[in-house]
Design a protein around this motif. Structure first.
Motif, PDB file in Angstrom:
ATOM      1  N   ASN B 194       0.837  -1.190   0.000  1.00 21.10           N
ATOM      2  CA  ASN B 194       0.000   0.000   0.000  1.00 21.10           C
ATOM      3  C   ASN B 194       0.877   1.246   0.000  1.00 21.10           C
ATOM      4  OD1 ASN B 194      -1.735   2.098   0.546  1.00 21.10           O
ATOM      5  ND2 ASN B 194      -2.821   1.075   2.217  1.00 21.10           N
ATOM      6  N   GLY B 195       1.005   1.856  -1.163  1.00 22.09           N
ATOM      7  CA  GLY B 195       1.788   3.089  -1.267  1.00 22.09           C
ATOM      8  C   GLY B 195       0.875   4.241  -1.604  1.00 22.09           C
ATOM      9  N   ASP B 196      -0.340   4.203  -1.056  1.00 22.13           N
ATOM     10  CA  ASP B 196      -1.330   5.220  -1.409  1.00 22.13           C
ATOM     11  C   ASP B 196      -1.115   6.507  -0.606  1.00 22.13           C
ATOM     12  OD1 ASP B 196      -3.508   6.007  -3.004  1.00 22.13           O
ATOM     13  OD2 ASP B 196      -4.848   5.813  -1.296  1.00 22.13           O
ATOM     14  N   GLU B 197      -0.577   6.368   0.589  1.00 19.19           N
ATOM     15  CA  GLU B 197      -0.248   7.515   1.444  1.00 19.19           C
ATOM     16  C   GLU B 197      -1.199   8.698   1.247  1.00 19.19           C
ATOM     17  OE1 GLU B 197       3.779   8.661   3.331  1.00 19.19           O
ATOM     18  OE2 GLU B 197       3.795   9.393   1.305  1.00 19.19           O
ATOM     19  N   GLY B 198      -2.456   8.469   1.579  1.00 18.79           N
ATOM     20  CA  GLY B 198      -3.450   9.508   1.350  1.00 18.79           C
ATOM     21  C   GLY B 198      -3.484  10.570   2.422  1.00 18.79           C
ATOM     22  N   ASP B 199      -2.908  10.275   3.585  1.00 19.83           N
ATOM     23  CA  ASP B 199      -2.914  11.214   4.697  1.00 19.83           C
ATOM     24  C   ASP B 199      -2.214  12.508   4.285  1.00 19.83           C
ATOM     25  OD1 ASP B 199      -2.303  12.656   6.935  1.00 19.83           O
ATOM     26  OD2 ASP B 199      -1.278  11.047   8.005  1.00 19.83           O
ATOM     27  N   PRO B 200      -2.979  13.622   4.184  1.00 18.59           N
ATOM     28  CA  PRO B 200      -2.333  14.859   3.763  1.00 18.59           C
ATOM     29  C   PRO B 200      -1.423  15.347   4.892  1.00 18.59           C
ATOM     30  CG  PRO B 200      -4.607  15.272   4.389  1.00 18.59           C
ATOM     31  CD  PRO B 200      -4.390  13.799   4.535  1.00 18.59           C
ATOM     32  N   ALA B 202       1.664  13.792   5.296  1.00 17.78           N
ATOM     33  CA  ALA B 202       2.621  12.718   5.520  1.00 17.78           C
ATOM     34  C   ALA B 202       3.311  12.414   4.201  1.00 17.78           C
ATOM     35  CB  ALA B 202       1.909  11.475   6.030  1.00 17.78           C
ATOM     36  N   PHE B 203       4.619  12.221   4.242  1.00 20.25           N
ATOM     37  CA  PHE B 203       5.312  11.943   2.987  1.00 20.25           C
ATOM     38  C   PHE B 203       6.471  10.974   3.158  1.00 20.25           C
ATOM     39  CE2 PHE B 203       6.911  15.822   4.873  1.00 20.25           C
ATOM     40  CZ  PHE B 203       8.281  15.701   4.815  1.00 20.25           C
ATOM     41  N   MET B 204       6.461  10.179   4.260  1.00 16.41           N
ATOM     42  CA  MET B 204       7.601   9.271   4.426  1.00 16.41           C
ATOM     43  C   MET B 204       7.583   8.134   3.412  1.00 16.41           C
ATOM     44  SD  MET B 204       5.649   9.439   7.302  1.00 16.41           S
ATOM     45  CE  MET B 204       4.017   9.139   6.780  1.00 16.41           C
ATOM     46  N   ASP B 205       6.391   7.670   3.033  1.00 15.02           N
ATOM     47  CA  ASP B 205       6.335   6.582   2.066  1.00 15.02           C
ATOM     48  C   ASP B 205       6.808   7.055   0.693  1.00 15.02           C
ATOM     49  OD1 ASP B 205       5.412   5.049   4.073  1.00 15.02           O
ATOM     50  OD2 ASP B 205       3.353   4.871   3.368  1.00 15.02           O
ATOM     51  N   ARG B 206       6.458   8.289   0.340  1.00  8.96           N
ATOM     52  CA  ARG B 206       6.949   8.855  -0.911  1.00  8.96           C
ATOM     53  C   ARG B 206       8.468   8.887  -0.895  1.00  8.96           C
ATOM     54  NH1 ARG B 206       9.312  13.266  -2.051  1.00  8.96           N
ATOM     55  NH2 ARG B 206       8.717  14.482  -0.232  1.00  8.96           N
ATOM     56  N   SER B 207       9.001   9.345   0.233  1.00  2.00           N
ATOM     57  CA  SER B 207      10.438   9.484   0.337  1.00  2.00           C
ATOM     58  C   SER B 207      11.147   8.129   0.250  1.00  2.00           C
ATOM     59  CB  SER B 207      10.762  10.174   1.652  1.00  2.00           C
ATOM     60  OG  SER B 207      12.081  10.550   1.656  1.00  2.00           O
ATOM     61  N   VAL B 208      10.562   7.101   0.871  1.00  4.50           N
ATOM     62  CA  VAL B 208      11.174   5.765   0.808  1.00  4.50           C
ATOM     63  C   VAL B 208      11.081   5.218  -0.616  1.00  4.50           C
ATOM     64  CG1 VAL B 208      10.978   3.381   1.609  1.00  4.50           C
ATOM     65  CG2 VAL B 208      10.770   5.247   3.244  1.00  4.50           C
ATOM     66  N   MET B 209       9.921   5.358  -1.254  1.00  3.17           N
ATOM     67  CA  MET B 209       9.757   4.832  -2.609  1.00  3.17           C
ATOM     68  C   MET B 209      10.677   5.553  -3.593  1.00  3.17           C
ATOM     69  SD  MET B 209       5.695   4.013  -3.048  1.00  3.17           S
ATOM     70  CE  MET B 209       5.025   5.548  -2.405  1.00  3.17           C
ATOM     71  N   GLU B 210      10.864   6.862  -3.375  1.00  2.00           N
ATOM     72  CA  GLU B 210      11.711   7.627  -4.294  1.00  2.00           C
ATOM     73  C   GLU B 210      13.190   7.493  -3.960  1.00  2.00           C
ATOM     74  OE1 GLU B 210       8.526  11.224  -5.189  1.00  2.00           O
ATOM     75  OE2 GLU B 210      10.424  11.687  -4.243  1.00  2.00           O
ATOM     76  N   GLY B 211      13.494   7.404  -2.671  1.00  2.00           N
ATOM     77  CA  GLY B 211      14.887   7.452  -2.242  1.00  2.00           C
ATOM     78  C   GLY B 211      15.543   6.096  -2.081  1.00  2.00           C
ATOM     79  N   ASP B 212      14.749   5.043  -1.902  1.00  2.00           N
ATOM     80  CA  ASP B 212      15.300   3.713  -1.662  1.00  2.00           C
ATOM     81  C   ASP B 212      14.322   2.649  -2.165  1.00  2.00           C
ATOM     82  OD1 ASP B 212      17.052   1.825  -0.805  1.00  2.00           O
ATOM     83  OD2 ASP B 212      16.913   2.285   1.335  1.00  2.00           O
ATOM     84  N   LYS B 231       3.570 -13.260  -6.955  1.00  2.00           N
ATOM     85  CA  LYS B 231       3.209 -12.019  -7.644  1.00  2.00           C
ATOM     86  C   LYS B 231       2.900 -10.940  -6.609  1.00  2.00           C
ATOM     87  CE  LYS B 231       1.940  -9.590 -11.158  1.00  2.00           C
ATOM     88  NZ  LYS B 231       1.830  -9.527 -12.583  1.00  2.00           N
ATOM     89  N   GLY B 232       3.440  -9.769  -6.855  1.00  2.00           N
ATOM     90  CA  GLY B 232       3.172  -8.649  -5.958  1.00  2.00           C
ATOM     91  C   GLY B 232       2.693  -7.437  -6.730  1.00  2.00           C
ATOM     92  N   TYR B 233       1.938  -6.591  -6.048  1.00  2.00           N
ATOM     93  CA  TYR B 233       1.490  -5.326  -6.632  1.00  2.00           C
ATOM     94  C   TYR B 233       1.863  -4.190  -5.692  1.00  2.00           C
ATOM     95  CZ  TYR B 233      -1.424  -7.882  -9.964  1.00  2.00           C
ATOM     96  OH  TYR B 233      -1.864  -8.697 -10.964  1.00  2.00           O
ATOM     97  N   ILE B 234       2.415  -3.114  -6.271  1.00  2.00           N
ATOM     98  CA  ILE B 234       2.604  -1.892  -5.482  1.00  2.00           C
ATOM     99  C   ILE B 234       1.568  -0.898  -5.967  1.00  2.00           C
ATOM    100  CG2 ILE B 234       4.170  -0.065  -4.750  1.00  2.00           C
ATOM    101  CD1 ILE B 234       6.500  -1.667  -5.456  1.00  2.00           C
ATOM    102  N   TYR B 235       0.744  -0.443  -5.038  1.00  2.00           N
ATOM    103  CA  TYR B 235      -0.283   0.540  -5.387  1.00  2.00           C
ATOM    104  C   TYR B 235       0.245   1.919  -4.988  1.00  2.00           C
ATOM    105  CZ  TYR B 235      -4.976   2.594  -5.670  1.00  2.00           C
ATOM    106  OH  TYR B 235      -6.072   3.359  -6.005  1.00  2.00           O
ATOM    107  N   ILE B 320      -1.494  -7.597   2.697  1.00  2.00           N
ATOM    108  CA  ILE B 320      -1.367  -6.164   2.444  1.00  2.00           C
ATOM    109  C   ILE B 320      -0.599  -5.507   3.587  1.00  2.00           C
ATOM    110  CG2 ILE B 320      -2.590  -4.020   1.937  1.00  2.00           C
ATOM    111  CD1 ILE B 320      -4.997  -5.676   1.192  1.00  2.00           C
ATOM    112  N   ASN B 321       0.497  -4.871   3.250  1.00  2.00           N
ATOM    113  CA  ASN B 321       1.232  -4.058   4.218  1.00  2.00           C
ATOM    114  C   ASN B 321       1.575  -2.747   3.545  1.00  2.00           C
ATOM    115  OD1 ASN B 321       2.770  -6.978   5.505  1.00  2.00           O
ATOM    116  ND2 ASN B 321       1.559  -5.566   6.712  1.00  2.00           N
ATOM    117  N   ASN B 322       1.929  -1.757   4.347  1.00  2.00           N
ATOM    118  CA  ASN B 322       2.268  -0.493   3.697  1.00  2.00           C
ATOM    119  C   ASN B 322       3.776  -0.407   3.452  1.00  2.00           C
ATOM    120  OD1 ASN B 322       3.477   0.568   6.070  1.00  2.00           O
ATOM    121  ND2 ASN B 322       2.735   2.599   5.493  1.00  2.00           N
TER     122      ASN B 322
END
Lengths: 165, 546
Positions: B194-200, B202-212, B231-235, B320-322
């Motif tokens: 779950n990479g939806d990070e909808g909480d306005p 918060a941006f740590m998931d964005r940073s992890v996905m972009e940075g590492d 099989k895995g899906y990243i949303y 499902i995990n984030n």
């Protein structure tokens, strides 16, 4: 079902080929609906009725379901965007740091509500839920470019530059 | 790729890096990039070429203290430069080998001292677009050593032993969840991130996905092995275009070197990951809505049970995990469950990444051990409230969380402690508010958010949030009555109890917590028609009563 032949492309506009490629990559599966709509929007800038009809028919999804998906998700636009787009982030941090003032300023300057485009088709004013640049709040996106610690004056200056062009 | 080949590659990457006398790391995360970090890197490249010095200039993910950006760190001395411009490049390169440029240097030792970096261990040290950089810092070692040495049950046991709890907000024990999916009947299973990070805010998931990005992929592959999925899906949110392109490139690189695909490490384990784009719907952070969205439908949640662990994506058992949860997996496999268990507080283990923003000196990403007090995060790591203003409250958990008043900040951060105070851990947004923020207005903001984002499927959420928003607007504008407060509390209870999914069940939290701790502010708006923070446009005209 193996004999299914997807409908012909709506026109010889090359962008339809990109849309077609997305659907083919996903084997014209129904679950590719959102992916395909993303491709349409990134190619054409928005989703019009013809596009939704074409995608629905190609993926064998009921038109009602396709339309339902388009209107459910905020990211999809049914109207063409203006030549320029100013997006004000209205996430929590931006809100705390005065995004509402930026929105009010832009509304007054452009004479339109959020989500609309000026009658001359020049500038669209949008509001984003959060672009994830909270540490530099308040944030605006000027034609997609993130600009942090925005002030009303800076935003107005940018809008001015756009009109001069 | 075998484990020996991986280790060889890691050694050669480290050897190549060691050939350079200096490494100049340029933070190119969104915040720094928006202030010209790209031009700074170019200028540094040119200055290095002109100087003839033996220097590696590297672009990296988020270093943390964004408010000081654009940031550059020179290794091995660990000299940190702040608020740089392109014209500073020559000076910095010129100073390599002698004294650092003192007027550009910044001392953030207090900011970094209180932090423990597990999820962010590579942030600021690797180029996210290079798989070699990740491998050079022990990347994919956990995956390959696990494939050769551990059984799926052994992996689940280690995750359970670590005490890791879901970092998406709820805090469900990760090992327990993995065990349930592993035991579920069925040959086909899925791993979903779950990479939806909808909480306005918060941006740590964005940073992890972009940075590492590889860290997330490795975590998912380990999960796939543990539960028996191939099989895995990243949303990912469509609002994060850079995260999408970084993940796409990372997946391609991992396939290229044989860390994804068929027969990984010459074993029978096959695993691959596909990216799915979100389209701007907060409710898609809820697991059943997220699954509906991956299937190409409207993101409407459904009743549980059946839980996704037994019937998820296309009716198959689904884990499902984030993002942050998966980012913790590789270090746990590498260092052992006990290592992780020894960090943190009694019932909340490990570390947590917070996006520290709002009215605070050092905004940005921080990673702290669980149990650290909110006060330490704000005053020591965050550098306190600037501009002579007074700290009023800290908001955690976004629209599902609450506002914690300044006098309760001695409490240690843990899932249970935050819940007890009427907030939640959430995904990790932490927004600091000072005396210029009106709590009624903040509650109204969140309610407007929930009202707009409610999917409309169940009545309590759809109608309840709209009614609460009307009441809050009335109060904020000075037309409210004391009965409105009672009605508001009553509605909060109904929406909390009767809503179908997490969105509705937690939507009243910002209202309840502000009513509990800042009731006087509500009463000030109602009785004296005045907003103490001077934010709300309170109408002074008394209503005419018949």
């Amino acid at each position: 079902m193996a004999s299914f032949i997807p409908p012909a492309l709506p026109s010889d506009d090359k962008r339809w080929k990109i849309v077609h490629a997305t659907m083919r990559k996903n084997g014209f599966a129904r679950h590719a609906l959102i992916e395909t709509l993303h491709t349409v929007q990134s190619s054409f800038g928005y989703l019009d009725e013809d596009a939704i009809r074409f995608v629905a028919r190609s993926l064998r999804v009921p038109l009602s379901q396709a339309y339902g998906v388009v209107t459910f998700y905020h990211y999809f636009n049914l109207k063409p965007p203006g030549r320029h787009t100013v997006t004000v982030c209205a996430g929590t941090t931006c809100f705390i740091k005065g995004a509402d003032k930026l929105i009010a300023t832009a509304q007054k300057r452009l004479g339109i509500e959020t989500g609309h485009t000026t009658p001359d088709g020049e500038v669209s004013l949008m509001v984003a839920r959060c672009v994830g640049a909270c540490s530099r709040a308040p944030v605006t996106l000027m034609d997609g470019e993130v600009q942090g610690e925005m002030t009303s004056e800076q935003m107005l200056a940018q809008l001015e530059r756009w009109t001069v062009e | 790729m075998t484990i020996e080949e991986l280790e060889q590659l890691a050694i050669s990457v480290r050897r190549d890096n060691a050939k350079f006398d200096y490494q100049v790391n340029v933070c190119m995360d969104l915040a720094c990039a928006s202030q010209g970090a790209g031009a700074i890197k170019e200028a540094l490249d040119q200055a290095v070429a002109a100087s003839g010095k033996n220097v590696l200039v590297r672009r990296t993910g988020c270093m943390g203290p964004c408010s000081h950006g654009p940031l550059v760190r020179v290794d091995p001395e660990k000299t940190l430069y702040r608020k740089l411009k392109s014209e500073h490049a020559e000076k910095i390169v010129g100073a390599l080998g002698s004294k650092p440029v003192s007027e550009l240097q910044c001392d953030l030792s207090e900011h970094f001292e209180g932090q423990v970096r597990v999820v962010l261990e590579n942030a600021g040290y690797i180029d996210p677009s290079k798989i070699e950089d990740y491998i050079g810092r022990d990347g994919y070692k956990a995956l390959l050593s696990m494939l050769t040495e551990m059984t799926p049950n052994g992996v689940i046991h280690r995750i359970t032993e670590s005490g890791l709890r879901g970092r998406g907000g709820g805090g469900y024990p990760t090992g327990l969840k993995w065990g349930t999916v592993a035991k579920a009947a069925g040959d086909t299973k899925f791993v979903v991130c779950n990479g939806d990070e909808g909480d306005p805010g918060a941006f740590m998931d964005r940073s992890v996905m972009e940075g590492d990005p590889h860290r997330v992929i490795e975590g998912m592959a380990i999960a796939g092995y543990a539960i028996g999925a191939s099989k895995g899906y990243i949303y990912v949110r469509a609002e994060y275009p850079l995260a999408v392109s970084r993940l796409t490139a990372a997946l391609r690189d991992a396939r290229r070197v044989g860390l994804l695909g068929m027969n990984i490490c010459n074993t029978t384990f096959n695993f691959d990951v596909e990216i799915r784009l979100g389209a701007g719907a907060f409710v898609c952070g809820e697991e059943t809505a997220l699954l509906a969205s991956i299937e190409g439908r409207r993101g409407n949640p459904r009743t549980r049970p059946p839980y996704p662990a037994s019937s998820g994506l296309w009716g198959k058992p689904t884990l499902i995990n984030n993002v942050e949860t998966y980012a913790n997996i590789a270090p746990i496999i590498r260092n052992g469950g006990k290592w992780f268990h020894n960090m943190g507080s009694e019932r909340s283990k490990g570390t947590k990444v917070f996006a520290l923003t709002g009215k605070i000196a050092n905004t940005g990403l921080v990673e702290v051990p669980m149990g650290i007090s909110l006060k330490d995060i704000i005053e020591k790591i965050g550098g306190g409230v600037p501009g002579g203003h007074k700290l009023k409250a800290v908001q955690t958990g976004g629209p599902s969380g609450g506002c914690i008043p300044a006098n309760m900040l001695d409490v240690g951060v843990s899932y249970d402690a935050l819940l007890k105070m009427g907030s939640i851990m959430g995904s990790g947004g932490m927004i600091v508010m000072d005396d210029t923020s009106c709590m009624v207005n903040v509650a109204r903001f969140f309610m407007e958010f929930c009202m707009t984002e409610s999917c409309g499927k169940c009545v309590p959420c759809r109608a309840g949030t709209a009614q609460m928003h009307t009441l809050l607007t009335r109060i904020a504008e000075g037309h409210g009555s004391m009965e409105d407060l009672e009605l508001l509390e009553d509605l909060c209870a109904t929406v909390k109890e009767a809503s179908l999914c997490g969105l509705g069940q937690t939507a009243p939290n910002p209202v309840l917590s502000t009513l509990k701790y800042f009731r006087a502010e509500y009463e000030e708006h109602i009785v004296h028609k005045r907003c103490p923070a001077g934010i709300c446009k309170v109408s002074h005209v008394e209503e005419v009563t018949a």
